[in-house]
Design an enzyme around this catalytic site. Sequence first.
Site, PDB file in Angstrom:
ATOM      1  N   SER A 155       1.217  -1.565   0.027  1.00 27.20           N
ATOM      2  CA  SER A 155      -0.192   0.033   0.056  1.00 27.20           C
ATOM      3  C   SER A 155       0.376   1.022  -0.153  1.00 27.20           C
ATOM      4  O   SER A 155       1.575   1.362  -1.045  1.00 27.20           O
ATOM      5  CB  SER A 155      -0.762  -0.033   0.814  1.00 27.20           C
ATOM      6  OG  SER A 155      -1.733   1.060   1.271  1.00 27.20           O
ATOM      7  N   ASP A 202     -10.007  -3.849  -5.184  1.00 31.21           N
ATOM      8  CA  ASP A 202      -8.894  -3.316  -4.591  1.00 31.21           C
ATOM      9  C   ASP A 202      -8.644  -1.622  -5.354  1.00 31.21           C
ATOM     10  O   ASP A 202      -8.978  -1.860  -6.428  1.00 31.21           O
ATOM     11  CB  ASP A 202      -7.806  -3.573  -3.907  1.00 31.21           C
ATOM     12  CG  ASP A 202      -6.803  -2.151  -3.825  1.00 31.21           C
ATOM     13  OD1 ASP A 202      -7.023  -1.683  -3.827  1.00 31.21           O
ATOM     14  OD2 ASP A 202      -5.324  -3.060  -3.882  1.00 31.21           O
ATOM     15  N   HIS A 255      -7.835  -5.113  -0.862  1.00 30.51           N
ATOM     16  CA  HIS A 255      -6.937  -4.119   0.039  1.00 30.51           C
ATOM     17  C   HIS A 255      -6.305  -4.473   1.557  1.00 30.51           C
ATOM     18  O   HIS A 255      -7.452  -3.799   1.868  1.00 30.51           O
ATOM     19  CB  HIS A 255      -7.302  -2.839   0.074  1.00 30.51           C
ATOM     20  CG  HIS A 255      -6.297  -1.670   0.113  1.00 30.51           C
ATOM     21  ND1 HIS A 255      -4.692  -1.804  -1.024  1.00 30.51           N
ATOM     22  CD2 HIS A 255      -5.677  -1.339   0.940  1.00 30.51           C
ATOM     23  CE1 HIS A 255      -4.134  -1.032  -0.352  1.00 30.51           C
ATOM     24  NE2 HIS A 255      -4.240  -0.406   1.262  1.00 30.51           N
TER      25      HIS A 255
END
Length: 393
Positions: free
Chosen positions: A179, A333, A363
Amino acid sequence: LLPLAALAALLLLLPSYDIPAGVNQPGKLRLVLAVLLGTATLGRILEKTGLCSQITFGRYVRQGRKLGVDPKLFIQDLQFNKVPVRVYKPKGTSDGRRRGIIFFHGGGWVFGSLDTYEKVCRYLSRESDSVVVSVQYRLAPEHKYPAAYEDCLDVTVNFMKNTEDYGVDPDSVIVCGDSAGGNLAAAVSQTLAGRPNLPRLRAQILIYPGLQALDFNLPSYHQNRGVPLLFRERAAFFALQYLNGHALHMQEVLEGSHIPPDMRLKYRKWVSPDNIPEKFKVRGVKPLRPTDFIAEVYETVKRFCEPNLCPLLAEDAVVLQLPETFILTCEYDVLRDDGLLYKKRLEDNGVQVTWYHLEDGFHGIISLYDYCGFSFPSGKRGLDSVVNFLKNL
């Protein structure tokens, strides 16, 4: 009364979030979402009462805990150039020097800590027989861009100059992150590309990275806008917190009013739905609604066009020097298309890319592979794909 109010708000909010049937363990994900929504709701209440900020409360709840002794690892807390790190080193003997992994945690540049990613880093170190250096970079909004990037770069350079102290092969150093951490790994890798005074990075591992803030209307941002654990609005919120220390003009950024037309045209060769394979557009994709450019907003966010913040915008001369790359994306995501666009950019410039796509992933699933007593098998598969890549380097 506060917990009761939070619970009531949670019960009202929970049905409005989209958890597609195709995600891994949808029932478990709903439970995780309930915890996060409850934390956010209670945090807002505490902020209004003046007890603490919502972000401070969120960090407290998410901080995790340092686990007990690991029989297979030496674990040590240190500082590299005043940046806190945690070093994981396998106890077993090795035929030669090990590979070194510098790990940058996720959390939108706002959340996350060494303890939050303790299980992930231990797993990577044990299963790949690698020395892992987990980095506690400075967090936003207290520390704006480029603080996190500078911390990660400082730690990486420090480690690369002192690999012998940790039994690491200087030619086998990898940057890795998920991320926001994937963003930082990509930025650090670009900065170090072609540096003559350091060994070349062996690889970069980018786990559902956020790599651009020009277009929050790519297909994945619409398809997964309400899918946990990262909503479309939160993606913009985190990027603005990192950039400016606040999330003013979030709506204009979501609508695309923050980028001049000529600049949008310039970057269209890299940031465009046209570069997303058609098979990823079969789920609902809304047509773009033209928006007017707002110069005042651009003035507050123009650093979004810097590659150290948005690595997808780096020039080809930098990209073609990048090391072998592993990219993991998840179908459910909002950041999926960031990863797909970067994969194309790298391949177009002759960089070797290994791509792993979790068809049922969402995610944040990697850090949930073993969460509070129950597991997400897709997260374990994703983590194992990283380990397999490392073993085959």
